[in-house]
Design an enzyme around this catalytic site. Structure first.
Site, PDB file in Angstrom:
ATOM      1  N   THR A  94       0.873  -1.179   0.000  1.00 30.53           N
ATOM      2  CA  THR A  94       0.000   0.000   0.000  1.00 30.53           C
ATOM      3  C   THR A  94       0.902   1.219   0.000  1.00 30.53           C
ATOM      4  O   THR A  94       1.639   1.446   0.967  1.00 30.53           O
ATOM      5  CB  THR A  94      -0.886   0.032   1.271  1.00 30.53           C
ATOM      6  OG1 THR A  94      -1.664  -1.157   1.309  1.00 30.53           O
ATOM      7  CG2 THR A  94      -1.804   1.241   1.263  1.00 30.53           C
ATOM      8  N   LYS A 169      -7.823   1.596  -2.936  1.00 35.27           N
ATOM      9  CA  LYS A 169      -7.479   1.137  -1.578  1.00 35.27           C
ATOM     10  C   LYS A 169      -7.577   2.286  -0.565  1.00 35.27           C
ATOM     11  O   LYS A 169      -8.177   2.137   0.496  1.00 35.27           O
ATOM     12  CB  LYS A 169      -6.053   0.556  -1.612  1.00 35.27           C
ATOM     13  CG  LYS A 169      -5.369   0.409  -0.288  1.00 35.27           C
ATOM     14  CD  LYS A 169      -5.659  -0.891   0.385  1.00 35.27           C
ATOM     15  CE  LYS A 169      -5.052  -0.893   1.777  1.00 35.27           C
ATOM     16  NZ  LYS A 169      -5.387  -2.040   2.545  1.00 35.27           N
ATOM     17  N   LYS A 244      -1.558   5.162   8.648  1.00 41.29           N
ATOM     18  CA  LYS A 244      -0.762   5.244   7.420  1.00 41.29           C
ATOM     19  C   LYS A 244      -1.679   5.454   6.202  1.00 41.29           C
ATOM     20  O   LYS A 244      -1.448   6.322   5.360  1.00 41.29           O
ATOM     21  CB  LYS A 244       0.048   3.935   7.249  1.00 41.29           C
ATOM     22  CG  LYS A 244       0.748   3.833   5.901  1.00 41.29           C
ATOM     23  CD  LYS A 244       1.280   2.449   5.602  1.00 41.29           C
ATOM     24  CE  LYS A 244       1.666   2.346   4.129  1.00 41.29           C
ATOM     25  NZ  LYS A 244       2.195   1.072   3.715  1.00 41.29           N
TER      26      LYS A 244
END
Ligand code: NAD
Length: 300
Positions: A94, A169, A244
């Site tokens: 990611t 995402k 994050k």
């Protein structure tokens, strides 16, 4: 069956790479950590001494690394020019959309086909082969990536062109962060108003307050299905990783001028929870900060 190089065998990659080996692929695995590498070897992967060695005759290269800087460094210094240009490159980490697009542009300039394929689902889904992959790349690249990802997946979805997997995402996780905070606030307010948590769950999970955070990942112990709340918020999806992803979403929103006030608020709240010692707790543990019962673990 294909020769696959797998770089990055941590919490996620360490579960994913053995599933490729179990499906019959020859998996050449590498990680800077000997412990991580040993775990993948025990899972049926072959040991490589370096990224260069893992990728040298690979038909596909998969990376599962912590952040954008690691991805840029590993591709630019250890994969480009070392893997055959016929190898399909798949980054499942990611990372920020801008780095994903820039590394994919460099890959293309060097004659490679590359996709971004970040995942939804945590460590258990990685080990169990039930991740959801969101893939960014051309139709042709997606068609090549899909059968390689399938042994690790519950679903493999084509999100669009380069970087679209990362975009999907972070937008998904921005919704998740904000709805988890809202769900926690709902439970805390309900309790202060004298409502029983189970009764509130029975109502809200069948009413318009319903969400994945409410019904599948209920943040209250003993209510709804078994979740990290039933294990003192251990395991699950660490608050530091939620933070994050929220930071990546806010950075992307700033770059494209999108107005995302709820995402910003969620980022601030998760930052506060992490600063107060909640980094390794499941992200639903933020309810303890909201109801003011959060007692950070004493320093060891
Ligand atoms: P991790 O830190 O456990 O694993 C990363 C691994 O990469 C480590 O073993 C590290 O040694 C290795 N590494 C770092 N630099 C390297 C290099 N130059 N060469 C070779 N190996 C290198 O992280 P993780 O939890 O497995 O997450 C990996 C990615 O997946 C992250 O981008 C994360 O955001 C994403 N993700 C994690 C989860 C989760 O629940 N853990 C869920 C979805 C997505």
């Amino acid at each position: 069956m294909a020769k696959i190089a797998f770089i990055g065998l941590g919490h996620m990659g360490g579960g994913m790479a053995p599933n490729l080996a179990k499906a019959g692929h020859k998996v050449h695995a590498f990680d800077l950590s000997e412990e991580a590498l040993a775990h993948a070897i025990a899972g049926g992967c072959a040991r490589a001494g370096s990224t260069e060695e893992a990728v040298k005759d690979a038909e596909a290269v998969i990376t599962m690394l912590p952040a954008g800087k690691h991805v840029a460094e590993v591709y630019r210094n250890h994969i480009f020019g070392k893997a055959p240009t016929s190898a399909l490159l798949i980054d499942c980490s990611t990372i920020d959309v801008a780095t994903a697009r820039s590394v994919e542009e460099d890959a293309s300039a060097q004659g490679y086909v590359m996709v971004d394929g970040p995942v939804s689902g945590g460590i258990a889904a990685a080990a169990g082969g039930t991740l959801t992959f969101m893939v960014g790349g051309s139709d042709e690249a997606f068609a090549r990536a899909k059968p390689i990802l399938e042994p690790m997946a519950k679903a493999v979805i084509h999100a669009g062109g380069a970087g679209a997997g990362q975009a999907a995402k972070i937008c998904n996780n921005m919704i998740l962060g904000a709805t988890m905070v809202a769900t926690c606030e709902g439970f805390v307010l309900a309790e202060k108003l004298g409502l029983d948590a189970q009764v509130f769950f029975d109502i809200a999970s069948k009413a318009s307050g319903q969400s994945w955070s409410m019904t599948t990942y209920t943040p209250v112990p003993g209510v709804g299905p078994e979740t990290p709340a039933d294990h003192d918020y251990e395991g699950g999806f660490a608050a530091a990783l939620m933070l994050k992803d929220l930071k990546l979403a806010m950075e992307a929103a700033q770059q494209v001028g999108a107005y995302t006030p709820m995402g910003g608020e969620a980022e601030e709240l998760y930052q506060r929870f992490v600063d107060r010692g909640g980094a390794t707790k499941d992200f639903s543990g933020i309810i303890k900060m909201i109801d003011d019962s959060w007692k950070p673990r004493p320093k060891e």
